[in-house]
Motif scaffolding. Structure first.
Motif, PDB file in Angstrom:
ATOM      1  N   ARG A  76     -34.912 -91.341  99.781  1.00 34.35           N
ATOM      2  CA  ARG A  76     -33.594 -91.247  99.148  1.00 34.35           C
ATOM      3  C   ARG A  76     -33.675 -91.173  97.625  1.00 34.35           C
ATOM      4  NH1 ARG A  76     -33.072 -94.721 103.412  1.00 34.35           N
ATOM      5  NH2 ARG A  76     -33.509 -96.548 102.109  1.00 34.35           N
ATOM      6  N   MET A  77     -34.899 -91.210  97.111  1.00 30.61           N
ATOM      7  CA  MET A  77     -35.083 -91.109  95.659  1.00 30.61           C
ATOM      8  C   MET A  77     -35.713 -89.772  95.307  1.00 30.61           C
ATOM      9  SD  MET A  77     -36.472 -94.933  94.690  1.00 30.61           S
ATOM     10  CE  MET A  77     -36.501 -94.587  92.923  1.00 30.61           C
ATOM     11  N   THR A  78     -35.283 -89.205  94.198  1.00 31.45           N
ATOM     12  CA  THR A  78     -35.906 -87.972  93.740  1.00 31.45           C
ATOM     13  C   THR A  78     -37.335 -88.255  93.281  1.00 31.45           C
ATOM     14  OG1 THR A  78     -35.198 -88.220  91.441  1.00 31.45           O
ATOM     15  CG2 THR A  78     -33.691 -87.072  92.953  1.00 31.45           C
ATOM     16  N   VAL A  79     -38.097 -87.192  93.154  1.00 29.91           N
ATOM     17  CA  VAL A  79     -39.468 -87.320  92.664  1.00 29.91           C
ATOM     18  C   VAL A  79     -39.481 -88.004  91.300  1.00 29.91           C
ATOM     19  CG1 VAL A  79     -41.388 -85.971  91.746  1.00 29.91           C
ATOM     20  CG2 VAL A  79     -40.418 -85.413  93.993  1.00 29.91           C
ATOM     21  N   GLY A  80     -38.616 -87.538  90.406  1.00 27.85           N
ATOM     22  CA  GLY A  80     -38.565 -88.118  89.067  1.00 27.85           C
ATOM     23  C   GLY A  80     -38.230 -89.594  89.084  1.00 27.85           C
ATOM     24  N   ALA A  81     -37.271 -89.984  89.915  1.00 28.81           N
ATOM     25  CA  ALA A  81     -36.876 -91.393  89.996  1.00 28.81           C
ATOM     26  C   ALA A  81     -38.004 -92.242  90.572  1.00 28.81           C
ATOM     27  CB  ALA A  81     -35.616 -91.529  90.839  1.00 28.81           C
ATOM     28  N   SER A  82     -38.718 -91.713  91.546  1.00 25.81           N
ATOM     29  CA  SER A  82     -39.829 -92.458  92.148  1.00 25.81           C
ATOM     30  C   SER A  82     -40.929 -92.708  91.126  1.00 25.81           C
ATOM     31  CB  SER A  82     -40.402 -91.690  93.342  1.00 25.81           C
ATOM     32  OG  SER A  82     -39.495 -91.671  94.422  1.00 25.81           O
ATOM     33  N   ILE A  83     -41.245 -91.687  90.341  1.00 29.31           N
ATOM     34  CA  ILE A  83     -42.291 -91.845  89.324  1.00 29.31           C
ATOM     35  C   ILE A  83     -41.817 -92.782  88.215  1.00 29.31           C
ATOM     36  CG2 ILE A  83     -43.638 -90.639  87.562  1.00 29.31           C
ATOM     37  CD1 ILE A  83     -43.645 -88.199  89.402  1.00 29.31           C
ATOM     38  N   ALA A  84     -40.559 -92.622  87.792  1.00 28.54           N
ATOM     39  CA  ALA A  84     -40.029 -93.425  86.684  1.00 28.54           C
ATOM     40  C   ALA A  84     -39.917 -94.890  87.042  1.00 28.54           C
ATOM     41  CB  ALA A  84     -38.669 -92.881  86.254  1.00 28.54           C
ATOM     42  N   GLU A  85     -39.786 -95.194  88.322  1.00 21.18           N
ATOM     43  CA  GLU A  85     -39.569 -96.570  88.764  1.00 21.18           C
ATOM     44  C   GLU A  85     -40.674 -97.517  88.290  1.00 21.18           C
ATOM     45  OE1 GLU A  85     -38.029 -98.598  92.901  1.00 21.18           O
ATOM     46  OE2 GLU A  85     -39.634 -97.122  93.015  1.00 21.18           O
ATOM     47  N   GLY A  86     -41.899 -97.034  88.249  1.00 17.91           N
ATOM     48  CA  GLY A  86     -43.013 -97.903  87.876  1.00 17.91           C
ATOM     49  C   GLY A  86     -43.443 -97.814  86.432  1.00 17.91           C
ATOM     50  N   LEU A  87     -42.699 -97.083  85.601  1.00 20.73           N
ATOM     51  CA  LEU A  87     -43.094 -96.904  84.205  1.00 20.73           C
ATOM     52  C   LEU A  87     -42.775 -98.144  83.376  1.00 20.73           C
ATOM     53  CD1 LEU A  87     -41.918 -93.242  83.498  1.00 20.73           C
ATOM     54  CD2 LEU A  87     -44.213 -94.044  84.089  1.00 20.73           C
ATOM     55  N   PRO A  88     -43.590 -98.436  82.366  1.00 17.63           N
ATOM     56  CA  PRO A  88     -43.305 -99.562  81.472  1.00 17.63           C
ATOM     57  C   PRO A  88     -41.982 -99.354  80.742  1.00 17.63           C
ATOM     58  CG  PRO A  88     -45.570 -98.776  81.202  1.00 17.63           C
ATOM     59  CD  PRO A  88     -44.857 -97.764  82.042  1.00 17.63           C
ATOM     60  N   ARG A  89     -41.348-100.446  80.370  1.00 24.47           N
ATOM     61  CA  ARG A  89     -40.089-100.366  79.637  1.00 24.47           C
ATOM     62  C   ARG A  89     -40.317 -99.850  78.224  1.00 24.47           C
ATOM     63  NH1 ARG A  89     -36.932-106.003  81.234  1.00 24.47           N
ATOM     64  NH2 ARG A  89     -36.720-105.567  83.468  1.00 24.47           N
ATOM     65  N   GLY A  90     -39.249 -99.311  77.644  1.00 30.55           N
ATOM     66  CA  GLY A  90     -39.317 -98.841  76.274  1.00 30.55           C
ATOM     67  C   GLY A  90     -39.920 -97.460  76.115  1.00 30.55           C
ATOM     68  N   MET A  91     -40.094 -96.764  77.211  1.00 28.49           N
ATOM     69  CA  MET A  91     -40.722 -95.445  77.187  1.00 28.49           C
ATOM     70  C   MET A  91     -39.672 -94.383  77.466  1.00 28.49           C
ATOM     71  SD  MET A  91     -43.847 -94.315  79.696  1.00 28.49           S
ATOM     72  CE  MET A  91     -44.998 -95.363  78.830  1.00 28.49           C
ATOM     73  N   ASN A  92     -39.829 -93.207  76.872  1.00 32.89           N
ATOM     74  CA  ASN A  92     -38.956 -92.088  77.194  1.00 32.89           C
ATOM     75  C   ASN A  92     -39.323 -91.612  78.594  1.00 32.89           C
ATOM     76  OD1 ASN A  92     -37.923 -89.387  77.560  1.00 32.89           O
ATOM     77  ND2 ASN A  92     -37.545 -89.318  75.350  1.00 32.89           N
ATOM     78  N   ARG A  93     -38.526 -91.985  79.561  1.00 37.91           N
ATOM     79  CA  ARG A  93     -38.904 -91.778  80.953  1.00 37.91           C
ATOM     80  C   ARG A  93     -38.924 -90.301  81.337  1.00 37.91           C
ATOM     81  NH1 ARG A  93     -37.543 -96.771  84.835  1.00 37.91           N
ATOM     82  NH2 ARG A  93     -38.400 -98.368  83.449  1.00 37.91           N
ATOM     83  N   ARG A  94     -37.996 -89.539  80.822  1.00 40.78           N
ATOM     84  CA  ARG A  94     -37.977 -88.118  81.169  1.00 40.78           C
ATOM     85  C   ARG A  94     -39.238 -87.424  80.680  1.00 40.78           C
ATOM     86  NH1 ARG A  94     -32.660 -84.654  79.964  1.00 40.78           N
ATOM     87  NH2 ARG A  94     -31.960 -86.107  81.577  1.00 40.78           N
ATOM     88  N   GLU A  95     -39.629 -87.709  79.446  1.00 43.58           N
ATOM     89  CA  GLU A  95     -40.839 -87.100  78.903  1.00 43.58           C
ATOM     90  C   GLU A  95     -42.088 -87.564  79.652  1.00 43.58           C
ATOM     91  OE1 GLU A  95     -41.157 -87.761  74.753  1.00 43.58           O
ATOM     92  OE2 GLU A  95     -39.397 -86.527  74.229  1.00 43.58           O
ATOM     93  N   GLU A  96     -42.121 -88.856  79.982  1.00 43.47           N
ATOM     94  CA  GLU A  96     -43.301 -89.380  80.664  1.00 43.47           C
ATOM     95  C   GLU A  96     -43.403 -88.840  82.085  1.00 43.47           C
ATOM     96  OE1 GLU A  96     -46.823 -91.750  81.139  1.00 43.47           O
ATOM     97  OE2 GLU A  96     -45.777 -90.687  79.526  1.00 43.47           O
ATOM     98  N   VAL A  97     -42.280 -88.698  82.767  1.00 42.18           N
ATOM     99  CA  VAL A  97     -42.304 -88.110  84.114  1.00 42.18           C
ATOM    100  C   VAL A  97     -42.833 -86.681  84.046  1.00 42.18           C
ATOM    101  CG1 VAL A  97     -40.842 -87.256  85.995  1.00 42.18           C
ATOM    102  CG2 VAL A  97     -40.549 -89.582  85.143  1.00 42.18           C
ATOM    103  N   ALA A  98     -42.362 -85.919  83.063  1.00 45.44           N
ATOM    104  CA  ALA A  98     -42.837 -84.542  82.902  1.00 45.44           C
ATOM    105  C   ALA A  98     -44.333 -84.511  82.617  1.00 45.44           C
ATOM    106  CB  ALA A  98     -42.059 -83.847  81.782  1.00 45.44           C
ATOM    107  N   ARG A  99     -44.801 -85.461  81.783  1.00 40.61           N
ATOM    108  CA  ARG A  99     -46.234 -85.517  81.463  1.00 40.61           C
ATOM    109  C   ARG A  99     -47.061 -85.830  82.707  1.00 40.61           C
ATOM    110  NH1 ARG A  99     -50.510 -88.737  80.299  1.00 40.61           N
ATOM    111  NH2 ARG A  99     -49.397 -90.597  81.011  1.00 40.61           N
ATOM    112  N   LEU A 100     -46.594 -86.778  83.501  1.00 38.93           N
ATOM    113  CA  LEU A 100     -47.327 -87.171  84.696  1.00 38.93           C
ATOM    114  C   LEU A 100     -47.331 -86.060  85.746  1.00 38.93           C
ATOM    115  CD1 LEU A 100     -46.080 -90.850  84.917  1.00 38.93           C
ATOM    116  CD2 LEU A 100     -48.444 -90.135  84.529  1.00 38.93           C
TER     117      LEU A 100
END
Length: 229
Positions: A76-100
């Protein structure tokens, strides 16, 4: 990481029996054995998912990628949301998801998709990206190619090799297939009935195995057996 005298018991059954194993920084250790040999239980103990006795020295940030990528991702979660879920706080999540996503050779437009819209190989890449987002010191890959079509397995194995080269990842790579393990590992550890029966450099173990069980695993892979005779 150094695992010393690690034992896992479930009631009276000993799944892992006094295992000692070193995973050097920046190296891939391949753990091979038949189903029921205890290799996945050892991995879960290292990841802190099952209780154990013994000691684990070194890495505390451990991430694990499992065999079935569809089961490990929330449908029920998008790919981006699944990856972003475990990212450290204070990070630009959209950019980091794209990088990963780029790191695992997936396009940025995969982010709004759902797991059901991806192939098995793509889902496994998402699972790897999600694990890498947590900045692990050790990545455990537990049979990550065994649920994939043969045509896709090679691409995922090449990804593992490139990630090791680019990121200097330390990895415990688990498989029942000795040919697969040799392709990605620096060191091979052979497990049987909860014990390590042989360990050494990958080329040495496959070219001149010392244990009968290792030789039987080699014999089960005809192409590999022919290249080592």
């Amino acid at each position: 990481m150094i695992v010393k005298d690690l034992t896992v018991r479930f009631g009276t059954f000993t799944a892992v029996d006094h295992v000692t194993l070193e995973i050097p920084d920046g190296s891939v250790v391949g753990l091979v054995g038949e189903s029921g040999s205890g290799k996945s239980t050892l991995a879960r103990a290292i990841a802190g998912l099952v209780p154990y006795t013994g000691t684990i020295e070194g890495s505390r940030r451990v991430q694990m990628v499992f065999q079935d990528p569809y089961a490990s991702l929330n449908p029920r979660m998008t790919v981006g949301a699944s990856i972003a879920e475990g990212l450290p706080r204070g990070m630009n999540r959209r950019e980091e998801v794209a990088r990963l996503l780029d790191l695992v050779a997936l396009p940025a437009d995969a982010a709004p998709r759902y797991p059901r819209q991806l192939s098995g190989g793509q889902r496994q890449r998402v699972a790897i990206a999600r694990a890498l987002g947590a900045r692990p010191e050790l990545l455990i890959a537990d049979e990550i190619t065994s649920a994939l079509d043969v045509s896709v397995q090679g691409a995922v194995l090449n990804l593992v090799r490139s990630l090791r080269a680019d990121l200097g990842l330390s990895m415990l790579f688990i498989s029942h297939n000795l040919a697969v393990v040799r392709y990605v590992a620096d060191v091979i550890a052979v497990m049987r009935h909860g014990e390590l029966v042989e360990i050494g450099p990958a080329d040495q173990v496959t070219a001149a195995p010392e244990h009968d069980y290792t030789r039987s695993l080699l014999a089960a892979v005809p192409r590999l057996a022919r290249t080592t005779t």
